[in-house]
Design an enzyme around this catalytic site. Sequence first.
Site, PDB file in Angstrom:
ATOM      1  N   GLU A 337     -68.286 -18.236 -26.832  1.00 14.03           N
ATOM      2  CA  GLU A 337     -68.207 -17.733 -28.199  1.00 14.03           C
ATOM      3  C   GLU A 337     -68.424 -18.837 -29.229  1.00 14.03           C
ATOM      4  O   GLU A 337     -67.730 -18.947 -30.237  1.00 14.03           O
ATOM      5  CB  GLU A 337     -66.855 -17.026 -28.423  1.00 14.03           C
ATOM      6  CG  GLU A 337     -66.666 -15.837 -27.490  1.00 14.03           C
ATOM      7  CD  GLU A 337     -65.332 -15.134 -27.670  1.00 14.03           C
ATOM      8  OE1 GLU A 337     -65.289 -13.906 -27.470  1.00 14.03           O
ATOM      9  OE2 GLU A 337     -64.346 -15.814 -28.014  1.00 14.03           O
ATOM     10  N   ASP A 416     -62.520  -8.194 -21.722  1.00 18.32           N
ATOM     11  CA  ASP A 416     -61.725  -8.836 -22.771  1.00 18.32           C
ATOM     12  C   ASP A 416     -60.537  -7.970 -23.166  1.00 18.32           C
ATOM     13  O   ASP A 416     -60.545  -7.373 -24.238  1.00 18.32           O
ATOM     14  CB  ASP A 416     -62.611  -9.115 -23.985  1.00 18.32           C
ATOM     15  CG  ASP A 416     -61.938 -10.008 -25.021  1.00 18.32           C
ATOM     16  OD1 ASP A 416     -60.872 -10.567 -24.720  1.00 18.32           O
ATOM     17  OD2 ASP A 416     -62.476 -10.143 -26.128  1.00 18.32           O
ATOM     18  N   GLU A 444     -54.310  -6.969 -29.103  1.00 13.64           N
ATOM     19  CA  GLU A 444     -55.581  -7.055 -29.817  1.00 13.64           C
ATOM     20  C   GLU A 444     -56.379  -5.758 -29.732  1.00 13.64           C
ATOM     21  O   GLU A 444     -56.826  -5.226 -30.749  1.00 13.64           O
ATOM     22  CB  GLU A 444     -56.404  -8.221 -29.258  1.00 13.64           C
ATOM     23  CG  GLU A 444     -57.772  -8.361 -29.904  1.00 13.64           C
ATOM     24  CD  GLU A 444     -58.590  -9.486 -29.294  1.00 13.64           C
ATOM     25  OE1 GLU A 444     -59.752  -9.641 -29.692  1.00 13.64           O
ATOM     26  OE2 GLU A 444     -58.062 -10.206 -28.416  1.00 13.64           O
TER      27      GLU A 444
END
Length: 807
Positions: A337, A416, A444
């Site tokens: 990332e 993820d 998240e």
Amino acid sequence: MNRVSGHLLLYSSTQGSHLPMQSTRFIRVVLRFAVLGAAFLCATALSQPLAAETGAEAWLRYSPLGPQAVKSYQRLPAKTVLLGDSLVLKTAQQELVRGVAQMLGRTLRVDAGSSPEHAIVLGTLTQLHALASALHPPQDLRADGYWLKSAKIRGSECLIVAAANDRGVLYGVFALLSKIARAESLAAVEEVQQPYAPIRWVNQWDNLDGRIERGYGGPSIFFADGNVRSDLTRAGQYARLLASIGINGCTINNVNAAPGILEDGFIAQVSRIADVFRPWGVQLSVSVDLSSPKVIGGLDTFDPLDPRVAEWWRKKADEIYRHIPDFGGFVVKADSEGRLGPSTYGRTPADAANVIARALKPHGGVVFYRAFVYNHHLDWHDLRNDRAKAAYDNFHPLDGAFDDNVIIQIKNGPIDFQVREPASPLFAGLRRTNEAIELQITQEYTGQQRHLCFLVPMWKEVLNFDMQVDGVHNATPVKDLVAGRTFHRPTGGFVGVANVGLDANWLGSPLAMANLYGFGRLAWDPNLSAEKIVEEWTRLTFGGDPLVVKTLAAMQLSSWHVYESYTGPLGAGTLTNILGNHYDPGPESSEENGWGQWHRADHAGIGMDRTVATGTGYIGQYPPAAQKQYESLATCPDNLILFFHHVPYAHVLHSGKTVIQHIYDSHYDGANHARDFVSQWQTLEGHIDEERYRDILTRLQYQAGEAVGWRDTICNWIYRLSGIPDDKGRVGSEARKQASAQTHELSESFEQLRGPATRGSAGFLSVSEQGIAQRIGTAGTFLRGDSVVAGVISNCLLDALPSVVDL
């Protein structure tokens, strides 16, 4: 027998069995007054408000026990003897004195000598044997393991808390206090507890400016304005919470690390955090940027094979240990990332991990190298591309190339932290390398602490998944692989991304703390059931009221499936807005970009084809038994079918439903269950302090409204794609359009509650329950709540009714 029926029996025995009509009428009048009077007394008693709580004490409230419970501990020794003088042992003794005083109203005498007469004895096994050489635990204790034992020492009844090391004694004290808090008997106690794995750490994603990436509980407890906070009281309290559930390490900064964390002056600041961790046996570690030798070190390179880089890391490690002698180590995120990594110089993750590991080795430190390495610029149009393959492709070929103090930190699933993923195949792909599982406590992709979503059942499914690495006759569950047990590795274990903040209740929502507690308990013993964990947490956090324990445990245990059902069922995952806040429904955001979180929905079908035969080949990364299960539609479980297969909407699941109908039904069922959370919680009014009751009620009402928004967004999206209507007429019909118009106002009313999703808990704006109820009532999506007095009166009337009917 209740009080009313007892009075009736007394009257009957004194007046005879045949009562005249006038007497019967008189009794009925008396009964009416008795029942109403009893109801009034019950209501008056329960109307006394419980003490308000903020949630700051979490599960360490140490609330005073009732008289009967206190009486059951009257034989508890009146003093405590400490057999050593280390900082951690002293902390253990202080915690014991504090807990007993608060729960039992007794002040333990502290004996600095070694006289054990009728005492609670605290010490390591070595220290205990010097006092009572005949006492031995029933099994050898590993590091951090403890032994609770009621036994005689020199003829006197004692309660022993002994352990292999000082930290184990502290854990034993917390376990003892937890038993008292839950009113468990200590008579003839004999218990040995051992940690499942040596690594039980949390990662905080705090930034040096005080913000927290994926933090929903307020600003950082460690940093503010580019410095370590001057007041670290909260950090010390956090270490106490961690120690109470057996967590022995904490990484204090973001994996997207600012190089400044390693600046000479900043290390001295960080040492202050280590100082407040140390009494609780929590090791401090930091995340580091692999480019640090160049960015802050003055070198012209950070090539891990350059001797100058190796020397820089060695000197930096030496410097850190001068300030922090018990420093734990480093966490590294690289080539992921946008983070710089060894690929810059054509080097491997093993090259990068080892150069740091060798600098830490003389000091006993470790390196956690995250397997979250992938290309986020994948070509969406190439059907062979698959982000899920990245971790295995990058790290499996390097098995055996990592030093023994390197731990590969692997996310529970290959993508993820989605609401459901299969266990990462990399767990089975590293036979000669230490590994740890990374679980995300902070929600998240699972509601960001605004939605109730208890994650322990999800983690249990992954930890219990049998990789069968050596065939079907030898069980090798993920929990054994990550603990180093299967391949006899020297270290390994469990890492949780926690992200607590300055909010009074730590995570933004009181109910979200069950995930932090649950992580610690599973890291200590992954064989514990989700039911046991949530019951423990509820009793410690809200008390032992049977209605509270039963209701809240049921809500927590169902909440993951509820959240999954109104967001991303069947393994579709990633229906959130991945290009933005990772919170709202945004199924289109997953497609036609390079991030690789694809579901490939089109007009004909949905799901990623990851088969060996026709797809990306991802399934081939698993051992043969798991490959066989996932490759075939006949054996692939329904709840992961869209993760592994692209299927037509009309495909019939094992349940007998088509995929499209399951999607419709799941989202409606999920929204209904989210609404039910509200009515379930309302039954606890008067059983929980008003502050937490109202706060949680508001959150559950908010979640119910959000679930409706998710339901409508996903159902309408999939209907537009497929053109296939809902069999029950809720989607793609005039009735559905009318219902959507009704719920539009509801969705708008909740917008003021949400705020920017990236603001964390600060985005959850508190409004009055009455205002919410009015808006919700407009859309007709919630049940009315009764007042506590009305509920008490109803219950009292029901209790008395059998006696009246008997007349």
